[in-house]
Design a protein around this motif. Sequence first.
Motif, mmCIF file in Angstrom:
data_model
loop_
_atom_site.group_PDB
_atom_site.id
_atom_site.type_symbol
_atom_site.label_atom_id
_atom_site.label_comp_id
_atom_site.label_asym_id
_atom_site.label_seq_id
_atom_site.Cartn_x
_atom_site.Cartn_y
_atom_site.Cartn_z
ATOM 1 N N LYS A 1 14.589 61.218 55.303
ATOM 2 C CA LYS A 1 13.618 61.200 56.400
ATOM 3 C C LYS A 1 12.917 59.856 56.588
ATOM 4 N N LYS A 2 13.295 58.831 55.816
ATOM 5 C CA LYS A 2 12.625 57.534 55.927
ATOM 6 C C LYS A 2 13.562 56.536 56.607
ATOM 7 N N PRO A 3 13.015 55.718 57.512
ATOM 8 C CA PRO A 3 13.841 54.633 58.051
ATOM 9 C C PRO A 3 14.252 53.684 56.931
ATOM 10 N N THR A 4 15.544 53.441 56.831
ATOM 11 C CA THR A 4 16.094 52.778 55.639
ATOM 12 C C THR A 4 17.174 51.772 56.035
ATOM 13 N N THR A 5 17.244 50.674 55.312
ATOM 14 C CA THR A 5 18.385 49.761 55.456
ATOM 15 C C THR A 5 19.256 49.881 54.211
ATOM 16 N N TRP A 6 20.509 49.533 54.348
ATOM 17 C CA TRP A 6 21.358 49.447 53.163
ATOM 18 C C TRP A 6 22.286 48.254 53.282
ATOM 19 N N CYS A 7 22.591 47.673 52.148
ATOM 20 C CA CYS A 7 23.515 46.539 52.133
ATOM 21 C C CYS A 7 24.310 46.575 50.835
ATOM 22 N N LEU A 8 25.356 45.785 50.781
ATOM 23 C CA LEU A 8 26.223 45.737 49.599
ATOM 24 C C LEU A 8 26.106 44.352 48.986
ATOM 25 N N LEU A 9 25.531 44.313 47.794
ATOM 26 C CA LEU A 9 25.333 43.014 47.166
ATOM 27 C C LEU A 9 26.119 42.933 45.871
ATOM 28 N N LYS A 10 26.793 41.817 45.692
ATOM 29 C CA LYS A 10 27.529 41.635 44.440
ATOM 30 C C LYS A 10 26.525 41.555 43.285
ATOM 31 N N ALA A 11 26.977 42.099 42.147
ATOM 32 C CA ALA A 11 26.065 42.298 41.025
ATOM 33 C C ALA A 11 25.445 40.995 40.517
ATOM 34 N N ASP A 12 26.120 39.872 40.730
ATOM 35 C CA ASP A 12 25.615 38.629 40.138
ATOM 36 C C ASP A 12 24.686 37.846 41.071
ATOM 37 N N ARG A 13 24.334 38.399 42.225
ATOM 38 C CA ARG A 13 23.476 37.640 43.151
ATOM 39 C C ARG A 13 22.080 37.439 42.569
ATOM 40 N N TYR A 14 21.609 36.210 42.629
ATOM 41 C CA TYR A 14 20.254 35.917 42.137
ATOM 42 C C TYR A 14 19.223 36.681 42.970
ATOM 43 N N THR A 15 19.495 36.798 44.276
ATOM 44 C CA THR A 15 18.581 37.533 45.154
ATOM 45 C C THR A 15 18.450 38.988 44.688
ATOM 46 N N LEU A 16 19.551 39.585 44.248
ATOM 47 C CA LEU A 16 19.512 40.971 43.765
ATOM 48 C C LEU A 16 18.620 41.083 42.527
ATOM 49 N N GLU A 17 18.704 40.061 41.669
ATOM 50 C CA GLU A 17 17.854 40.057 40.477
ATOM 51 C C GLU A 17 16.368 40.075 40.885
ATOM 52 N N LEU A 18 16.024 39.277 41.910
ATOM 53 C CA LEU A 18 14.627 39.222 42.358
ATOM 54 C C LEU A 18 14.226 40.511 43.090
ATOM 55 N N ILE A 19 15.178 41.124 43.806
ATOM 56 C CA ILE A 19 14.886 42.412 44.462
ATOM 57 C C ILE A 19 14.520 43.441 43.391
ATOM 58 N N ALA B 1 36.912 44.913 44.343
ATOM 59 C CA ALA B 1 35.536 44.539 44.012
ATOM 60 C C ALA B 1 35.234 44.712 42.533
ATOM 61 N N TYR B 2 35.956 45.611 41.860
ATOM 62 C CA TYR B 2 35.669 45.903 40.453
ATOM 63 C C TYR B 2 36.443 45.019 39.478
ATOM 64 N N LYS B 3 37.275 44.131 40.008
ATOM 65 C CA LYS B 3 38.141 43.341 39.117
ATOM 66 C C LYS B 3 37.324 42.554 38.095
ATOM 67 N N ASP B 4 36.240 41.982 38.555
ATOM 68 C CA ASP B 4 35.411 41.159 37.685
ATOM 69 C C ASP B 4 34.088 41.894 37.502
ATOM 70 N N VAL B 5 33.717 42.103 36.258
ATOM 71 C CA VAL B 5 32.531 42.922 35.990
ATOM 72 C C VAL B 5 31.261 42.328 36.608
ATOM 73 N N ASN B 6 31.220 40.986 36.713
ATOM 74 C CA ASN B 6 30.041 40.361 37.318
ATOM 75 C C ASN B 6 30.092 40.370 38.834
ATOM 76 N N ASN B 7 31.173 40.879 39.337
ATOM 77 C CA ASN B 7 31.461 40.689 40.749
ATOM 78 C C ASN B 7 31.401 41.970 41.569
ATOM 79 N N TYR B 8 31.189 43.116 40.901
ATOM 80 C CA TYR B 8 31.255 44.353 41.662
ATOM 81 C C TYR B 8 30.040 44.480 42.580
ATOM 82 N N ARG B 9 30.234 45.256 43.624
ATOM 83 C CA ARG B 9 29.186 45.364 44.647
ATOM 84 C C ARG B 9 28.312 46.574 44.379
ATOM 85 N N LYS B 10 27.026 46.379 44.565
ATOM 86 C CA LYS B 10 26.084 47.485 44.448
ATOM 87 C C LYS B 10 25.537 47.816 45.823
ATOM 88 N N TYR B 11 25.287 49.070 46.064
ATOM 89 C CA TYR B 11 24.670 49.488 47.315
ATOM 90 C C TYR B 11 23.163 49.447 47.124
#
Length: 186
Positions: free
Chosen positions: A62-80, A164-174
Amino acid sequence: MKQHSVSANFNQLFKQISPEEMCNDFNVFTLVGKVFPVITAGKENQSNSMTASGGGMGLLFKKPTTWCLLKADRYTLELIEKEQTYTMSYFPDEYREQVLFLGGKSGRDSEKMKEVVLTSVQTPSGDMSFKEAQLIIECKLTQITTPNLDDFYTQDAKNYLREAYKDVNNYRKYVFGEITHVWVKK
Ligand SMILES: Cc1cc2nc3c(=O)[nH]c(=O)nc-3n(C[C@H](O)[C@H](O)[C@H](O)COP(=O)(O)O)c2cc1C
């Protein structure tokens, strides 16, 4: 930057609209797949931005939501994950070079936030974006999900995930974020 001078503050540059108004004014497929969001996480003293493509927006629990796919090693993801808030900023075409620049190297081991020719600005909630943005969506992190191959039914999706799963640091997270504010250029 025409009337949007670098000296103007956030409230002089942007006005708040609802998620529904945003969808009336902007096409989500164009925003996601052609304009490309610049995702920014962190606070004024340490923020980082990356370019994304893919993802979407709608209602989740019920909440307005965005979604994106970020590779696990993104520095931005770490800060999120650390701050649990972030912005998605969309720019007029004249800033395309800078949008692509932010997607060209990681802020973990570069000074790209100093090099990028855009002007940082803090939202009233303390999140970071840029004065040159045309549209800013502020999000509160609600979910980071690692997709499971067994949950996908089309061959295309399975192939994509296998790659996307080939490299453990490289898989995408939703990454799902509740939309807390939407701002457009005045
Ligand atoms: C047009 C474009 C779209 C991109 N889309 C994504 C994406 O959807 N997900 C992703 O993880 N990386 C994507 N990238 C790559 C990241 O933006 C890039 O790896 C960036 O350097 C990551 O920065 P960071 O490590 O500082 O967070 C894209 C890059 C470009 C140029």
